[in-house]
Design a protein around this motif. Sequence first.
Motif, short mmCIF file in Angstrom:
data_model
loop_
_atom_site.label_atom_id
_atom_site.label_comp_id
_atom_site.label_asym_id
_atom_site.label_seq_id
_atom_site.Cartn_x
_atom_site.Cartn_y
_atom_site.Cartn_z
N LEU A 77 38.10 -41.15 4.59
CA LEU A 77 36.87 -40.36 4.54
C LEU A 77 37.19 -38.93 4.97
O LEU A 77 37.60 -38.70 6.11
CB LEU A 77 35.81 -40.96 5.46
CG LEU A 77 35.54 -42.46 5.26
CD1 LEU A 77 34.54 -42.97 6.30
CD2 LEU A 77 35.02 -42.74 3.87
N THR A 78 37.03 -37.99 4.07
CA THR A 78 37.33 -36.59 4.38
C THR A 78 36.08 -35.75 4.17
O THR A 78 35.13 -36.14 3.50
CB THR A 78 38.46 -36.04 3.50
OG1 THR A 78 37.99 -35.89 2.16
CG2 THR A 78 39.66 -36.96 3.51
N GLY A 79 36.11 -34.56 4.74
CA GLY A 79 34.99 -33.64 4.61
C GLY A 79 35.13 -32.53 5.62
O GLY A 79 35.91 -32.62 6.57
N LEU A 101 39.80 -44.56 7.72
CA LEU A 101 40.45 -43.39 8.31
C LEU A 101 39.59 -42.16 8.07
O LEU A 101 39.06 -41.97 6.96
CB LEU A 101 41.83 -43.16 7.70
CG LEU A 101 43.00 -44.03 8.19
CD1 LEU A 101 42.75 -45.50 7.91
CD2 LEU A 101 44.30 -43.58 7.54
N CYS A 102 39.44 -41.34 9.09
CA CYS A 102 38.66 -40.10 8.98
C CYS A 102 39.59 -38.92 9.20
O CYS A 102 40.39 -38.92 10.14
CB CYS A 102 37.54 -40.06 10.02
SG CYS A 102 36.45 -41.50 10.01
N ALA A 103 39.50 -37.91 8.34
CA ALA A 103 40.34 -36.73 8.47
C ALA A 103 39.62 -35.53 7.87
O ALA A 103 38.90 -35.68 6.88
CB ALA A 103 41.69 -36.93 7.78
N LEU A 140 33.14 -36.21 1.69
CA LEU A 140 31.80 -35.80 2.12
C LEU A 140 31.65 -34.29 1.90
O LEU A 140 32.62 -33.55 1.90
CB LEU A 140 31.58 -36.15 3.58
CG LEU A 140 31.79 -37.62 3.97
CD1 LEU A 140 31.51 -37.81 5.45
CD2 LEU A 140 30.90 -38.53 3.15
N ARG A 141 30.43 -33.85 1.75
CA ARG A 141 30.16 -32.44 1.53
C ARG A 141 29.40 -31.86 2.72
O ARG A 141 28.90 -32.59 3.57
CB ARG A 141 29.33 -32.27 0.25
CG ARG A 141 27.97 -32.97 0.31
CD ARG A 141 27.29 -32.96 -1.05
NE ARG A 141 25.98 -33.61 -0.99
CZ ARG A 141 25.21 -33.81 -2.04
NH1 ARG A 141 25.63 -33.45 -3.25
NH2 ARG A 141 24.03 -34.42 -1.92
N THR A 142 29.32 -30.54 2.76
CA THR A 142 28.53 -29.89 3.80
C THR A 142 27.06 -30.16 3.53
O THR A 142 26.55 -29.82 2.46
CB THR A 142 28.79 -28.38 3.82
OG1 THR A 142 30.18 -28.14 4.08
CG2 THR A 142 27.95 -27.71 4.89
N PRO A 143 26.33 -30.77 4.47
CA PRO A 143 24.92 -31.08 4.22
C PRO A 143 24.10 -29.80 4.07
O PRO A 143 24.35 -28.81 4.77
CB PRO A 143 24.50 -31.85 5.48
CG PRO A 143 25.76 -32.27 6.15
CD PRO A 143 26.78 -31.24 5.79
N PRO A 144 23.12 -29.76 3.18
CA PRO A 144 22.25 -28.59 3.06
C PRO A 144 21.39 -28.40 4.30
O PRO A 144 21.04 -29.37 4.97
CB PRO A 144 21.41 -28.90 1.82
CG PRO A 144 21.44 -30.38 1.69
CD PRO A 144 22.76 -30.82 2.22
#
Length: 404
Positions: free
Chosen positions: A53-55, A162-164, A185-189
């Motif tokens: 999971l990236t973002g 895994l988170c990075a 994941l994206r930057t939340p509005p």
Amino acid sequence: MTQTQPLQRIGVWTQLVGQEPAVETLSAAAAAAARIADGETVAGGAMTHAWLLTGPPGSGRSVAARTFAAALQCSTGIGCGACPGCRTALAGTHADVRLVVPEGLSISVAEMRSLVQSAARRPTTGQWQVVIIEDADRLTEGASNALLKAVEEPPARTVFLLCAPSDHPDDVSVTIRSRCRLVTLRTPPAEAIAQVLMDRDGIEPQLAQWSASVCGGHVGRARRLATDEGVRQRRATVLRIPRGLRRPADVFTCADELISTAEADASTESKTRDEDERSELRTAMGGDGVGKGVAGAKRSAEAAVKQLEKRQKSRATRTQRDSLDLALIDLAGFYRDVLIAASRSGAALTHPDHASEIASAAAEWTPDSTLRRLEAVLECRQAIDLNVKPRIAVEAMITTLRQG
């Protein structure tokens, strides 16, 4: 209306703010996992044993991992949020959900070997053994190799999450990345962040909207800005620096302020947690007991507390660096806003509440000098990441900020 839209609004999926594509992928995987647990053969590859999971910072990577873990342990298979599996997984108390949060600057090989060994066991109360590794980019080479063996030959009922951060995906070894399914994941509005602050935290609308507009898409920081006056004041202190460098002595004054701000932010975050951990450890080991026969327990408890304090010191260093990095991101955002104002592109500002100072700086500085200042901030972040002493890196940066 798609099938995933209601899932986003109910149960565990409400934890994810503005992440509809990720919700669609993860909810489909959780539904497939439930069928696999019931003995069905599921085609299509919706579910797999390893996920990355990236973002960007604040997008909610660890929240997504915990939410997915809860859905995997859900008795209904959809992440209802009401069953014991969902509730305990979200609370961090589920016996089959293991969370690795690096307390220091890295995750050691010994810690990872122990985790891999325990992850090989069958689930005890849930359907899956779930291992969540926050900040997987901090795995040492030895720890990465230990994890790789488990990812290559995973137990039948074990899932690795895994988170990075997406700005440094190469910090996770390519051999591990190639064996994981990627969820970005994206930057939340800002609108979604403001709504969740109002609905979930009871923040009044004006403060929620302001916090969402200046948090840089970081949900956790938006909540802190909305609920803690001290956090708001420390942000204001950082954003006074670009226009406050009038004399040579201001370099050292502002450097002190920046370091002190990071230390205060980290201290506020760590103090209560550290005290609670020490108290719980003494109680668990009988260190607070009285009467005959407790001397041995007290000695063992004190030795354990010393080991805990060593780990807490390492964690405090990491927390202070993270706080300083957040301040540097705020500074970089200011100079980015100055470039936007100078170009008149009409793009949204990172710090809309400082629009007048930004416009004044854009009129006074040349684009080249603004760009040099922005590069100095980014170089300072990189230097600290390479273990340059923070004060030296910050003073060098602020000297460039004053000179342009």
